[in-house]
Design an enzyme around this catalytic site. Structure first.
Site, PDB file in Angstrom:
ATOM      1  N   LYS A  61       0.862  -1.177   0.000  1.00 55.58           N
ATOM      2  CA  LYS A  61       0.000   0.000   0.000  1.00 55.58           C
ATOM      3  C   LYS A  61       0.907   1.237   0.000  1.00 55.58           C
ATOM      4  O   LYS A  61       1.972   1.214   0.641  1.00 55.58           O
ATOM      5  CB  LYS A  61      -0.857  -0.030   1.269  1.00 55.58           C
ATOM      6  CG  LYS A  61      -1.855   1.103   1.400  1.00 55.58           C
ATOM      7  CD  LYS A  61      -2.697   0.919   2.670  1.00 55.58           C
ATOM      8  CE  LYS A  61      -3.819   1.930   2.764  1.00 55.58           C
ATOM      9  NZ  LYS A  61      -4.688   1.702   3.933  1.00 55.58           N
ATOM     10  N   SER A 105      -9.534   1.322   2.978  1.00 56.18           N
ATOM     11  CA  SER A 105      -8.787   2.180   2.093  1.00 56.18           C
ATOM     12  C   SER A 105      -7.696   1.470   1.293  1.00 56.18           C
ATOM     13  O   SER A 105      -7.178   2.054   0.342  1.00 56.18           O
ATOM     14  CB  SER A 105      -8.147   3.308   2.916  1.00 56.18           C
ATOM     15  OG  SER A 105      -7.181   2.788   3.808  1.00 56.18           O
ATOM     16  N   SER A 127      -9.295  -0.992   7.022  1.00 53.47           N
ATOM     17  CA  SER A 127      -8.756  -0.812   5.666  1.00 53.47           C
ATOM     18  C   SER A 127      -8.120  -2.031   5.030  1.00 53.47           C
ATOM     19  O   SER A 127      -7.863  -2.027   3.829  1.00 53.47           O
ATOM     20  CB  SER A 127      -7.763   0.339   5.651  1.00 53.47           C
ATOM     21  OG  SER A 127      -8.485   1.538   5.627  1.00 53.47           O
TER      22      SER A 127
HETATM   23  N1  GLN Z   1     -12.760   3.430   6.812  1.00 59.38           N
HETATM   24  C1  GLN Z   1     -12.028   3.731   8.004  1.00 59.38           C
HETATM   25  C2  GLN Z   1     -11.714   5.197   8.055  1.00 59.38           C
HETATM   26  O1  GLN Z   1     -11.984   5.860   7.085  1.00 59.38           O
HETATM   27  C3  GLN Z   1     -10.811   2.870   8.087  1.00 59.38           C
HETATM   28  C4  GLN Z   1      -9.589   3.421   7.533  1.00 59.38           C
HETATM   29  C5  GLN Z   1      -8.350   2.590   7.708  1.00 59.38           C
HETATM   30  O2  GLN Z   1      -8.379   1.507   8.266  1.00 59.38           O
HETATM   31  N2  GLN Z   1      -7.243   3.148   7.269  1.00 59.38           N
HETATM   32  O3  GLN Z   1     -11.244   5.686   9.033  1.00 59.38           O
END
Ligand code: GLN
Length: 480
Positions: free
Chosen positions: A82, A157, A181
């Site tokens: 990532k 994400s 994410s």
């Molecule tokens: N969807 C969650 C957020 O927007 C998780 C994000 C993540 O795990 N980086 O905070």
């Protein structure tokens, strides 16, 4: 190797082919790079493809193998990171425009470990900027599409990590999970994805979102591959003082154990209103599979669940408002215009952050501000303690907690554009895990009528990744 073969390739199969010299790492890497080149104009799973690094590493592994050197199981296997992980000499953006063109001067620990294993870095995958998102639509480098059906999101994400694995662009990927994410894109893409225990894998060199939640972990085509990668990532790191001393287990050799007699808890709060009926049916089916394997599935309660999203977002945005203060256009990334420092910083933060990042910086700054910190930040920390107690109590009753990973099926691209709160609520089942710090594994349970995958989340006590990998693997063997 063609795309259909690459789409199914696992670490075990690839490493056998490489070890027996039926396939060279250069051949495998080149075939993967070709698929990436062909798919990227539509899917947009990568921000940077590190073609030269990939081919150079592949060549090096082939040479080591020719000399019959003893190599790791990951040697010669193509993977992606990532785009939150620093890789020396390579652009690292965290999916955000403000970091476009930033070239890292050092490697994240995760990358150091992968390099040591002689795995082959294909590139840096697309993600919602700074990890802010659940769909993969909020990257500064354009949305990622779900290769299963390009009208739908791949989840976020770590969107590019998920999407690239679906189309055959690598054998595994390392994502990052602050509130879902890794688990969300694993669920929406039909993959296995592990959010590790906080402190299991070093965060050193990974761009921070919320430092007390951030965890690093693998995404792959099956549970065994996740276990193999974890063996190479887990452990204490002098550069991350929050890494734990708990023993790193040989996870991939502990998968075959029977789960007979194991107690699996389904928290009733995760099966209430708002749960998609197809997701519910898939979970009920999964529970039957566990019963057929001799496990006992019981209903449990995590009573503070309803406050998890609120507490998660108050603490998460607070930490991020502080973490992102370093992005002033002077030390990293793009430059601001203007004559004074104030003008420059306004310009760079105005154009470099997307709406979602601005929203979170504002919410977080507000929650931490004098006069409001007690009401919001402190309160959220108190709720965090209650969430922890919920889980500690539950683990006196059961070995594993099972929930749907996501309450809904993957939405269409653009479907939630006008409703940011709806997106935050989609995280209801994943965000409770991060404030508590326990590990969570998303495992595919089946497909909805529209052909898109559904995933379940398995949660274990701190540093017990071995339990959920074992349960996830047993399930996978039974349904495959
Ligand atoms: N969807 C969650 C957020 O927007 C998780 C994000 C993540 O795990 N980086 O905070």
């Amino acid at each position: 190797m063609n795309q259909d073969e690459l789409k199914k390739l696992t670490i075990s199969t690839a490493s056998e082919l490489l070890a027996s010299k039926k396939l060279s790492s250069v051949e495998l890497t080149q075939a993967t790079l070709d698929v990436i080149e062909q798919q990227e104009p539509v899917i947009n799973a990568f921000i940077t493809v590190t073609k030269e690094i990939a081919l150079a590493r592949a060549k090096q592994v082939d040479e080591l193998r020719a000399k019959n050197e003893r190599l790791s199981i990951l040697a010669g296997i193509p993977y992606s990171l990532k785009d939150v992980y620093n890789v020396k000499g390579v652009q690292t953006t965290g999916g955000a425009k403000i970091l476009e063109g930033y070239i890292s001067p050092y490697d994240a620990t995760v990358e150091v470990l992968m390099k040591k294993s002689n795995a082959v870095l294909l590139g840096k995958t697309n993600c919602d900027s700074f990890g802010f998102g659940t769909t993969g639509e909020h990257s500064g480098f354009g949305p990622t599409k779900n290769p299963i059906n390009i009208e739908y999101v791949p989840g976020g994400s770590s969107s590019g990590s998920g999407a690239s694995l679906v189309y055959g662009g690598g054998v595994f990927s390392i994502g990052e999970d602050t509130g879902g994410s890794i688990r969300c894109p694993a669920s929406f893409c039909g993959l296995a994805g592990l959010k590790t225990t906080y402190g299991r894998v070093s965060r050193y060199g990974a761009a921070p979102y919320a430092s007390s939640y951030d965890t690093m972990g693998p995404m792959a085509r099956n549970v065994k591959d996740v276990a193999i990668v974890l063996e190479h990532l887990a452990g204490q790191d002098a550069r991350d003082a929050t890494t734990g001393t708990a023993e790193v287990l040989p996870y991939s050799t502990l998968l075959d154990k029977s789960i007979k007699g194991m107690k699996i808890g389904m928290p009733k709060e995760y099966f209430g209103e708002g749960l998609d009926p197809e997701v519910r049916a898939s979970m009920e089916h999964a529970a039957d599979v566990f019963r057929s394997l001799g496990a006992e599935v019981i209903e449990i309660s995590l009573p503070y669940t309803e406050y998890a999203v609120a507490a998660y977002y108050v603490i998460g945005t607070s930490e991020t408002s502080s973490n992102l203060a370093r992005l002033d256009g002077i030390r990293y990334g793009i430059e601001g215009e203007g004559d004074t420092w104030m003008q420059k910083i306004k310009d760079v933060r105005g154009k470099g952050f997307n709406d979602e990042a601005k929203r979170r910086i504002m919410v977080g700054t507000y929650a931490l501000s004098a006069g409001y910190a007690d009401q919001y930040y402190k309160k959220a920390q108190q709720v965090r303690q209650l969430l922890k107690k919920d889980f500690v109590r539950a683990f006196t009753e059961v070995d594993v907690i099972m929930t749907p990973t996501m309450p809904v099926l993957p939405p269409k691209i653009g479907e939630n554009e006008s409703d940011p709160l709806k997106l935050w609520l989609m995280d209801a089942f994943t965000v409770s895990v991060n404030p508590v710090g326990v590990p969570g594994l998303s495992v595919p349970t089946g497909f909805a009528k529209n052909g898109l995958p559904i995933g379940m989340q398995l949660i274990a006590p701190h540093f017990r990744e071995d339990i959920i990998l074992n349960v996830g693997y047993q399930f996978e063997q039974e349904v495959k």
